[in-house]
Design a protein around this motif. Structure first.
Motif, mmCIF file in Angstrom:
data_model
loop_
_atom_site.group_PDB
_atom_site.id
_atom_site.type_symbol
_atom_site.label_atom_id
_atom_site.label_comp_id
_atom_site.label_asym_id
_atom_site.label_seq_id
_atom_site.Cartn_x
_atom_site.Cartn_y
_atom_site.Cartn_z
ATOM 1 N N ILE A 136 0.853 -1.181 0.000
ATOM 2 C CA ILE A 136 0.000 0.000 0.000
ATOM 3 C C ILE A 136 0.894 1.238 0.000
ATOM 4 C CG2 ILE A 136 -1.845 1.265 1.124
ATOM 5 C CD1 ILE A 136 -2.727 -1.490 0.169
ATOM 6 N N GLY A 137 0.847 1.991 -1.089
ATOM 7 C CA GLY A 137 1.644 3.198 -1.214
ATOM 8 C C GLY A 137 0.874 4.443 -0.794
ATOM 9 N N PRO A 138 1.499 5.611 -0.942
ATOM 10 C CA PRO A 138 0.889 6.851 -0.452
ATOM 11 C C PRO A 138 0.013 7.575 -1.450
ATOM 12 C CG PRO A 138 3.124 7.291 -1.165
ATOM 13 C CD PRO A 138 2.900 5.808 -1.371
ATOM 14 N N TYR B 14 2.999 2.377 3.439
ATOM 15 C CA TYR B 14 3.651 3.677 3.588
ATOM 16 C C TYR B 14 2.988 4.454 4.711
ATOM 17 C CZ TYR B 14 6.563 7.551 2.146
ATOM 18 O OH TYR B 14 7.540 8.517 2.098
ATOM 19 N N LEU B 15 3.804 4.917 5.639
ATOM 20 C CA LEU B 15 3.325 5.683 6.776
ATOM 21 C C LEU B 15 3.442 7.170 6.455
ATOM 22 C CD1 LEU B 15 2.264 5.840 9.668
ATOM 23 C CD2 LEU B 15 4.625 5.611 10.484
ATOM 24 N N ARG C 7 7.767 7.233 5.493
ATOM 25 C CA ARG C 7 8.637 6.075 5.288
ATOM 26 C C ARG C 7 7.786 4.811 5.154
ATOM 27 N NH1 ARG C 7 9.665 7.097 10.944
ATOM 28 N NH2 ARG C 7 8.983 5.368 12.283
ATOM 29 N N TRP C 8 8.400 3.783 4.550
ATOM 30 C CA TRP C 8 7.769 2.472 4.414
ATOM 31 C C TRP C 8 7.918 1.688 5.713
ATOM 32 C CZ3 TRP C 8 5.021 1.255 0.125
ATOM 33 C CH2 TRP C 8 5.252 1.998 -1.033
ATOM 34 N N ARG C 9 6.905 0.868 5.994
ATOM 35 C CA ARG C 9 6.970 -0.011 7.151
ATOM 36 C C ARG C 9 6.430 -1.378 6.772
ATOM 37 N NH1 ARG C 9 5.701 3.094 12.744
ATOM 38 N NH2 ARG C 9 6.693 1.186 13.448
ATOM 39 N N ARG D 279 -12.098 5.087 5.466
ATOM 40 C CA ARG D 279 -11.115 4.226 4.815
ATOM 41 C C ARG D 279 -9.908 4.004 5.730
ATOM 42 N NH1 ARG D 279 -11.883 4.453 -0.985
ATOM 43 N NH2 ARG D 279 -13.784 5.632 -1.428
ATOM 44 N N ASP D 280 -9.260 2.848 5.574
ATOM 45 C CA ASP D 280 -8.050 2.570 6.347
ATOM 46 C C ASP D 280 -6.952 3.577 5.998
ATOM 47 O OD1 ASP D 280 -7.915 -0.850 7.242
ATOM 48 O OD2 ASP D 280 -9.675 0.166 6.471
ATOM 49 N N ILE D 281 -6.005 3.734 6.921
ATOM 50 C CA ILE D 281 -4.921 4.691 6.708
ATOM 51 C C ILE D 281 -3.746 4.340 7.606
ATOM 52 C CG2 ILE D 281 -5.653 6.307 8.496
ATOM 53 C CD1 ILE D 281 -4.293 7.242 4.983
ATOM 54 N N ALA D 282 -2.549 4.755 7.186
ATOM 55 C CA ALA D 282 -1.368 4.775 8.054
ATOM 56 C C ALA D 282 -0.846 6.201 8.009
ATOM 57 C CB ALA D 282 -0.318 3.779 7.566
#
Length: 597
Positions: free
Chosen positions: A315-317, A371-372, A377-379, A533-536
């Motif tokens: 999942i990207g930004p 992506y956070l 950054r990626w996690r 919607r889901d999110i980071a």
């Protein structure tokens, strides 16, 4: 007699106008097709070591011819194949060339097919009742060819990804790997989502996306591929909703069925969207973005793993079908991104196919790579939401979002007028036909002064808050009409007052318990859950959370005219007063977060 003659003459004028439109559109389409054919010839001429076989007609299981172009390496020996099926024209669509350039030099055959009813293929188009069987027939054919080693991988975004998921339900032995991208629209009733082509959110028709897509690409046979010159303001505002696309193009599309049959379970079962009963086996990598269909993609990935398919999800930004584009821009919407965080997704996709089709090394991918935003950054995670997440509850009070239930009862009211809806600012939109319509996380201050939009603010955060998972709100609501919508938006408010969208969600109140409608009793409170919607997303210390509560987001979502009639057929807007209860038994916001600074 005179009136009858006027009706006949009026009908003749309409037919003449439609014929004129088709003639003009056909001429433009011929010009576009000619340019695309020239560009395609140049593209093919520049490919090294190529054996090309154009317009091969593969028979579907009912005999319908499916037009397919083959790009094969000249080196000897059977080779694995990458299959791409699409409704946009197999020789003029840029994404097709991306995959040919990636896989052909590595010794893969590439097969590109016009879907049924589109461009050079026969039959009648619809999304997606034939995707599984037509795809399986194509796999049968490829596996039987002398140049094929019997192993096929599939790849592509949006419609090119959704059709892969439909095909994967067949668990065809030749289907050894798939990489659906931006394919959350494949979800049907799975997990109670009822998304259907991304056409619905909380039972509300996704107007800007649905209208734009069907108006541009809704032609149902090869003679109706031309797109009309869209009058977007007229089309989006058209009532009844059912006829919005018909106001722009005279030929039949599936827009009418999609807008009128949300409650028809048998219809959606025939259309082929993914349900809880479907089973999977094909290894996968699913790619999506936070401001696209990430929520649905994460649900699809979990279901596929649970039913037997191994795979990972990325999942990207960004926005719909983006990989490197947001990093090249240095932003998604109004949220900055670090270009150095870009990852070579094409190299990852190639490594996945090498592993699955040729026995190459196992790619270094966690079960969930996400992506956070905010932390930029990626996690990695083993599951979604990550195992360490917890829930945090904020209550809606007369002073905003608070950590303890308010001791006194209260309510916040606003009047919702469908004739003057709250304008959409960004969000998860695509395919609108309007290049000026920005998507993603945008600054919402331009609409925050409206009287029909409630605002609930938290106190400034004492420590950073890392959101990682779903968000929902349980609202106690009463309405002076038999139906209304709730549109929620969570934003990140900085010290300068910028209010940037974190994520959005919406619900049509008649569907608060699912697709079986239950109209409201005016004035009687109900409790309704609105899923965002889901999110980071990392919210810095010192920032505030802000919750919007409104009854519209136009044109992203179709307006609820609030009369309680058929949403696709109503034409008379009615003003309604909406009250959101606060207090000890009132309303609350539930966040999923990681317990870290």
């Amino acid at each position: 007699m005179g009136r009858a003659l006027m009706v006949v003459l009026g009908g003749a004028m309409l037919l003449a106008g439609a014929a004129g439109w088709w003639q003009r559109a056909a001429l433009k389409d011929i010009a576009r097709t000619g340019k695309a054919a020239w560009e395609h010839r140049r593209f093919v001429a520049d490919l090294p070591g190529l054996d090309t076989r154009q317009q091969v007609m593969i028979a579907a299981r009912d005999g319908t011819p499916l037009a397919t172009d083959l790009y094969l390496p000249v080196r000897g020996g059977p080779v694995p194949t990458i299959l791409i099926r699409l409704p946009y024209g197999k020789r003029g669509y840029g994404e097709v060339r991306r995959w040919i350039r990636l896989f052909l030099p590595e010794g893969y055959g590439v097969a590109v097919q016009d879907m049924r009813g589109r461009h050079a293929s026969g039959g009648t188009f619809a999304p997606w009742p034939h995707a599984q069987d037509d795809g399986a027939a194509t796999l049968d054919w490829i596996a039987a060819q002398g140049w094929s080693d019997g192993q096929v991988g599939t790849i592509g975004c949006s419609a090119l990804g959704e059709s892969q998921l439909m095909l994967a339900r067949a668990r065809h032995p030749a289907h050894r790997a798939m990489i659906p991208m931006g394919a959350g629209g494949a979800i049907g009733s799975l997990g109670g989502n009822h998304g259907y082509f991304g056409a619905y959110e909380g039972g509300i028709f996704a107007l800007s996306t649905g209208f734009g897509w069907f108006a541009q690409f809704g032609g149902k046979d090869g003679q109706h591929m031309a797109a009309p010159p869209l009058d977007l303001p007229q089309g989006l505002a058209h009532l009844p909703l059912r006829d919005a696309v018909a106001s722009q193009r005279p030929d039949p599309t599936d827009f009418e069925a999609f807008t009128t049959r949300f409650e028809d379970r048998q219809f959606w079962a025939r259309m082929g969207y993914v349900t809880d009963e479907d089973r999977f086996a094909t290894p996968f990598v699913l790619h999506d973005n936070w401001y696209d269909g990430a929520r649905e993609t994460l649900a699809l990935a979990a279901h596929m793993r649970a039913t037997g398919a191994p795979g990972q999800v990325i999942i990207g930004p960004g926005l719909h079908c983006e990989t490197s584009e947001p990093f090249a821009r240095g932003a998604v919407g109004d949220t900055a991104l670090d270009p150095a965080q870009d990852r070579d997704m094409d190299a990852i996709f190639l490594a996945v196919m090498e592993h699955r089709l040729r026995g190459g090394p196992v790619p270094d991918l966690p079960p969930v790579l996400y992506y956070l935003l905010g932390a930029d950054r990626w996690r990695a995670a083993e599951t979604w939401p990550p195992a360490a997440t917890r829930e945090a509850v904020l209550f809606l009070g007369h002073r905003g979002l608070v950590q303890q239930p308010p001791e006194t009862r209260g309510e916040q009211r606003f009047a919702a007028d469908p004739a003057d809806p709250v304008p959409s600012l960004g969000g998860a939109i695509c395919c609108t036909g309007d290049p000026q319509m920005r998507a993603g996380p945008l600054d919402q201050r331009a609409i925050e002064g409206r009287e029909d939009l409630l605002i609930f603010d938290s106190a400034p955060l004492r420590a950073p808050l890392t959101l990682a998972g779903p968000i929902h709100a349980d609202l106690r609501v009463s309405v002076t009409a038999p139906d209304a919508d709730l549109v929620l938006r969570l934003t990140d408010v900085d010290a300068q007052g910028r209010s940037i969208t974190i994520q959005e969600g919406a619900l049509r109140l008649r569907y608060r318990d699912g697709p079986v409608p239950a109209l409201l009793t005016p004035g009687r409170p109900v409790t309704a859950r609105v899923a965002l919607r889901d999110i980071a997303y990392r919210v810095p210390a010192g920032h505030r959370l802000r919750l919007h509560v409104a009854a519209s987001s136009f044109p992203r979502l179709a307006r609820n005219l609030q009369g309680g009639g058929d949403p696709a057929l109503e034409t008379r807007p009615q003003v309604a007063e909406i009250a959101i209860a606060t207090g000890p038994q009132g309303s609350r916001l539930v966040l999923t977060h990681l317990p870290e600074g």
